[in-house]
Design a protein around this motif. Structure first.
Motif, PDB file in Angstrom:
ATOM      1  N   LYS A  68       0.838  -1.203   0.000  1.00 27.53           N
ATOM      2  CA  LYS A  68       0.000   0.000   0.000  1.00 27.53           C
ATOM      3  C   LYS A  68       0.868   1.247   0.000  1.00 27.53           C
ATOM      4  CE  LYS A  68      -3.886   2.035  -0.128  1.00 27.53           C
ATOM      5  NZ  LYS A  68      -4.734   1.923  -1.325  1.00 27.53           N
ATOM      6  N   VAL A  69       1.945   1.239   0.777  1.00 27.09           N
ATOM      7  CA  VAL A  69       2.874   2.372   0.794  1.00 27.09           C
ATOM      8  C   VAL A  69       3.465   2.570  -0.599  1.00 27.09           C
ATOM      9  CG1 VAL A  69       5.113   3.179   1.670  1.00 27.09           C
ATOM     10  CG2 VAL A  69       3.413   2.249   3.255  1.00 27.09           C
ATOM     11  N   PHE A  70       3.873   1.480  -1.227  1.00 26.10           N
ATOM     12  CA  PHE A  70       4.429   1.560  -2.575  1.00 26.10           C
ATOM     13  C   PHE A  70       3.389   2.102  -3.556  1.00 26.10           C
ATOM     14  CE2 PHE A  70       5.368  -0.368  -6.734  1.00 26.10           C
ATOM     15  CZ  PHE A  70       6.626   0.173  -6.953  1.00 26.10           C
ATOM     16  N   GLU A  71       2.156   1.626  -3.441  1.00 28.90           N
ATOM     17  CA  GLU A  71       1.075   2.101  -4.319  1.00 28.90           C
ATOM     18  C   GLU A  71       0.840   3.598  -4.139  1.00 28.90           C
ATOM     19  OE1 GLU A  71      -3.729   1.647  -4.257  1.00 28.90           O
ATOM     20  OE2 GLU A  71      -2.576  -0.196  -3.959  1.00 28.90           O
ATOM     21  N   LEU A  72       0.820   4.057  -2.881  1.00 28.76           N
ATOM     22  CA  LEU A  72       0.626   5.484  -2.613  1.00 28.76           C
ATOM     23  C   LEU A  72       1.799   6.308  -3.144  1.00 28.76           C
ATOM     24  CD1 LEU A  72      -0.858   5.230   0.993  1.00 28.76           C
ATOM     25  CD2 LEU A  72      -2.087   5.853  -1.098  1.00 28.76           C
ATOM     26  N   LYS A  77       1.915  10.528  -3.854  1.00 31.47           N
ATOM     27  CA  LYS A  77       1.743  11.036  -2.480  1.00 31.47           C
ATOM     28  C   LYS A  77       3.113  11.250  -1.841  1.00 31.47           C
ATOM     29  CE  LYS A  77      -2.761  10.036  -2.454  1.00 31.47           C
ATOM     30  NZ  LYS A  77      -3.761  11.030  -2.606  1.00 31.47           N
ATOM     31  N   ASN A  78       3.213  12.293  -0.999  1.00 31.77           N
ATOM     32  CA  ASN A  78       4.462  12.513  -0.279  1.00 31.77           C
ATOM     33  C   ASN A  78       4.442  11.718   1.026  1.00 31.77           C
ATOM     34  OD1 ASN A  78       3.064  14.025   1.697  1.00 31.77           O
ATOM     35  ND2 ASN A  78       3.404  15.930   0.597  1.00 31.77           N
ATOM     36  N   ASP A  79       5.554  11.732   1.733  1.00 31.05           N
ATOM     37  CA  ASP A  79       5.675  10.918   2.954  1.00 31.05           C
ATOM     38  C   ASP A  79       4.632  11.290   3.992  1.00 31.05           C
ATOM     39  OD1 ASP A  79       7.783   9.820   1.622  1.00 31.05           O
ATOM     40  OD2 ASP A  79       9.325  10.443   3.054  1.00 31.05           O
ATOM     41  N   ALA A  80       4.376  12.586   4.167  1.00 28.77           N
ATOM     42  CA  ALA A  80       3.397  13.029   5.162  1.00 28.77           C
ATOM     43  C   ALA A  80       2.000  12.537   4.806  1.00 28.77           C
ATOM     44  CB  ALA A  80       3.419  14.551   5.272  1.00 28.77           C
ATOM     45  N   GLN A  81       1.644  12.560   3.532  1.00 31.91           N
ATOM     46  CA  GLN A  81       0.329  12.081   3.111  1.00 31.91           C
ATOM     47  C   GLN A  81       0.199  10.572   3.311  1.00 31.91           C
ATOM     48  OE1 GLN A  81       0.606  13.620  -0.885  1.00 31.91           O
ATOM     49  NE2 GLN A  81      -0.911  15.228  -0.472  1.00 31.91           N
ATOM     50  N   ILE A  82       1.267   9.852   3.037  1.00 32.65           N
ATOM     51  CA  ILE A  82       1.246   8.392   3.230  1.00 32.65           C
ATOM     52  C   ILE A  82       1.102   8.064   4.711  1.00 32.65           C
ATOM     53  CG2 ILE A  82       2.619   6.283   3.016  1.00 32.65           C
ATOM     54  CD1 ILE A  82       3.805   7.519   0.433  1.00 32.65           C
ATOM     55  N   LYS A  83       1.864   8.750   5.550  1.00 33.02           N
ATOM     56  CA  LYS A  83       1.758   8.513   6.993  1.00 33.02           C
ATOM     57  C   LYS A  83       0.360   8.861   7.489  1.00 33.02           C
ATOM     58  CE  LYS A  83       6.600   9.206   8.197  1.00 33.02           C
ATOM     59  NZ  LYS A  83       7.550  10.065   8.917  1.00 33.02           N
ATOM     60  N   GLN A  84      -0.194   9.968   7.002  1.00 30.77           N
ATOM     61  CA  GLN A  84      -1.532  10.371   7.435  1.00 30.77           C
ATOM     62  C   GLN A  84      -2.576   9.342   7.009  1.00 30.77           C
ATOM     63  OE1 GLN A  84      -2.176  12.964   9.554  1.00 30.77           O
ATOM     64  NE2 GLN A  84      -4.134  11.900   9.650  1.00 30.77           N
ATOM     65  N   TYR A  85      -2.429   8.797   5.809  1.00 34.89           N
ATOM     66  CA  TYR A  85      -3.339   7.742   5.345  1.00 34.89           C
ATOM     67  C   TYR A  85      -3.297   6.553   6.300  1.00 34.89           C
ATOM     68  CZ  TYR A  85      -5.129   3.830   2.615  1.00 34.89           C
ATOM     69  OH  TYR A  85      -5.821   2.721   2.214  1.00 34.89           O
ATOM     70  N   LEU A  86      -2.093   6.132   6.677  1.00 35.76           N
ATOM     71  CA  LEU A  86      -1.952   4.987   7.574  1.00 35.76           C
ATOM     72  C   LEU A  86      -2.437   5.304   8.982  1.00 35.76           C
ATOM     73  CD1 LEU A  86       1.473   3.644   6.294  1.00 35.76           C
ATOM     74  CD2 LEU A  86      -0.788   2.648   5.910  1.00 35.76           C
TER      75      LEU A  86
END
Length: 147
Positions: A68-72, A77-86
């Motif tokens: 999912k991280v790879f897909e995002l 998506k930037n790192d902050a957006q990926i972390k926020q999604y999780l």
């Protein structure tokens, strides 16, 4: 006999280390994207293992989150957006370094509170024992002359 055993052991260790490094090969565009992925997954906690980050975990759930991280990342998506999604999906516990807020104050300050409470219990126990021991020490002793 001993040398052949050592060779077999060395080959097993080499094979094992190769598997450990290639947990989940993904098609990165370039080396910079791979480094970003590794850095990001090392900052995220495996929710199954809890003491391992996503980069090191072999759990199936961790593999799914890595995908999912790879897909995002592929979606831009930037790192902050990926972390926020999780975080939105799995709470602040997914972060190895969760922010201090009203939901995580116990996580940050709980061990200190337990240490302080334990110190208070120890001090009270010592004071109580010293108060009990003081009258016993100051009580007159009987010489046994009454016999």
């Amino acid at each position: 006999m001993c040398i052949s055993l050592l060779v077999v052991l060395a080959l097993a260790l080499i094979a094992n280390s190769a598997l450990a490094q290639a947990i989940d090969p993904l098609p990165f565009r370039d080396h910079a994207e791979e480094l970003r992925f590794q850095h990001l997954t090392s900052e995220l906690r495996c929710l199954v293992c809890q003491d391992e980050n996503l980069a090191d975990s072999n759990a199936d759930f961790a593999r799914d989150i890595r995908h999912k991280v790879f897909e995002l990342m592929q979606q831009g998506k930037n790192d902050a957006q990926i972390k926020q999604y999780l975080v939105d999906r799995y709470s602040d516990f997914v972060l190895y370094d969760p922010p201090v807020n009203h939901r995580t104050w116990l996580l940050w300050f709980g061990p200190l509170l337990i240490l302080i409470a334990g110190g208070i219990v120890v001090v009270n126990t010592i004071r109580k024992r010293s108060r009990i021991a003081a009258p016993i020490a100051s009580a007159p002793t009987d010489n046994g002359d009454d016999w």
